[in-house]
Design an enzyme around this catalytic site. Structure first.
Site, mmCIF file in Angstrom:
data_model
loop_
_atom_site.group_PDB
_atom_site.id
_atom_site.type_symbol
_atom_site.label_atom_id
_atom_site.label_comp_id
_atom_site.label_asym_id
_atom_site.label_seq_id
_atom_site.Cartn_x
_atom_site.Cartn_y
_atom_site.Cartn_z
ATOM 1 N N GLY A 14 -17.420 34.652 36.475
ATOM 2 C CA GLY A 14 -18.691 35.236 36.078
ATOM 3 C C GLY A 14 -18.679 35.955 34.749
ATOM 4 O O GLY A 14 -18.084 35.505 33.764
ATOM 5 N N TYR A 177 -27.129 48.668 46.177
ATOM 6 C CA TYR A 177 -26.668 48.094 44.904
ATOM 7 C C TYR A 177 -27.351 48.772 43.721
ATOM 8 O O TYR A 177 -26.681 49.216 42.772
ATOM 9 C CB TYR A 177 -26.939 46.590 44.874
ATOM 10 C CG TYR A 177 -26.614 45.960 43.545
ATOM 11 C CD1 TYR A 177 -25.297 45.657 43.205
ATOM 12 C CD2 TYR A 177 -27.613 45.687 42.610
ATOM 13 C CE1 TYR A 177 -24.991 45.101 41.969
ATOM 14 C CE2 TYR A 177 -27.313 45.125 41.376
ATOM 15 C CZ TYR A 177 -25.998 44.832 41.062
ATOM 16 O OH TYR A 177 -25.700 44.295 39.837
#
Length: 302
Positions: A14, A177
């Site tokens: 990523g 998150y």
């Protein structure tokens, strides 16, 4: 030019992988240390990147404060050029269950914030100045932005230490998150203050990579949501701040290496643009409280 090293957490895939790629391809005098949980995957990432002799792989599990300490203890003894860059990139988003770190803290907050807090604190003396620290946050920390994510809910660090009773729902997991990303901002600004806004030769900036379809952040989503993320999200790249991981990786690498950003500190970047972060991110009382609680938790591990 002087050969230097940048440490990148979560660099086997990523955004972290693409940041490493950009640093290696743009500067022949750059060495990268891939700080990864799985050494074998890290070695495979190093092989994909190429550039033999310019990549080192180190074991780091941000969900274990002992692992963080062990990694930090090994860095000064590694046969690598001086470390002048630290990229706090690794992160996760959980939407089910009640996972905790090795130290018993809620996994999202424990990895996204506390593990990186411990890492930075324990690596400060290993940095060679002038040095740059970059903390990867997210636009989801700002409730005034439309991101499709629940607004952060931050009252005190103690409320974030444990999973909610009964485990996470999708809504609560996404809120955890976005709240962890607010903690990233509070930590970045407080660290910059404690380092004298660059007076010690270390700059600290925060980075929003934007929405990155295919980044793997949605791996804990259900099957239908993962399919939508993989197949439909790429069509949104025409919208503002929706990027490929390669583009965001290059933007992140610039914060580590671009000479034009030398001395820039205490700043929030959306890609390559300097912007204001959320109102709550500038709350110094919250930042001090978060720092003190985090410091205590790290000290308890010994």
């Amino acid at each position: 030019m002087t050969v230097t090293t940048a440490i990148i957490t979560g660099a086997n895939t990523g955004l972290g992988f693409e940041c490493a790629r950009a640093l290696l391809e743009s500067d022949p005098d750059r060495h990268v240390l891939l700080a990864v949980r799985d050494i074998e995957r890290g070695a495979a990432a190093a092989a994909r990147l190429g550039h033999p002799g310019r990549i080192t792989v180190g074991e780091l599990d941000l969900a274990s404060l002992r692992s963080v300490r062990d990694f930090a203890d090994t860095v000064p003894g590694l046969d690598v050029p001086p470390v002048t860059g630290l990229v706090c990139n690794a992160g996760l988003q959980l939407v089910t269950g009640a996972q905790t770190t090795a130290d018993g803290y809620e996994m999202t907050w424990g990895v996204n914030h506390l593990g990186h807090f411990a890492l930075v604190r324990q690596l400060l003396d290993a940095l060679t100045v002038p040095a740059r620290i970059v903390v990867v946050s997210s636009g989801t920390h700002d409730p005034d932005k439309f991101t499709g994510m629940p607004a952060p809910q931050y009252n005190s660090p103690e409320e974030l230490l444990r999973p909610p009773a009964g485990g996470l729902t999708g809504e609560e997991g996404r809120r955890r998150y976005s709240t962890s990303k607010l903690c990233n901002m509070l930590f970045s600004y407080e660290l910059d203050r404690r380092l004298g806004h660059g007076a010690r030769g270390i700059t600290v900036n925060a980075f929003d990579p934007g929405l990155m379809p295919g980044s793997g952040l949605a791996r804990d989503y259900g099957g239908v949501q993962r399919l939508a993320w993989r197949l439909l999200m790429p069509a949104l790249r025409m919208l503002p701040n929706v990027n490929s991981t390669r583009r965001s990786g290059a933007n992140l690498a610039a914060l580590v290496a671009d000479p034009a950003l030398e001395g820039i500190t205490g700043t929030y970047f959306e890609g390559t643009r300097r912007i204001r972060s959320s109102r709550d991110s500038y709350d110094e009382a919250r930042a001090t409280d978060l720092w003190q609680v985090s410091e205590r938790l790290v000290a308890e591990v010994g």
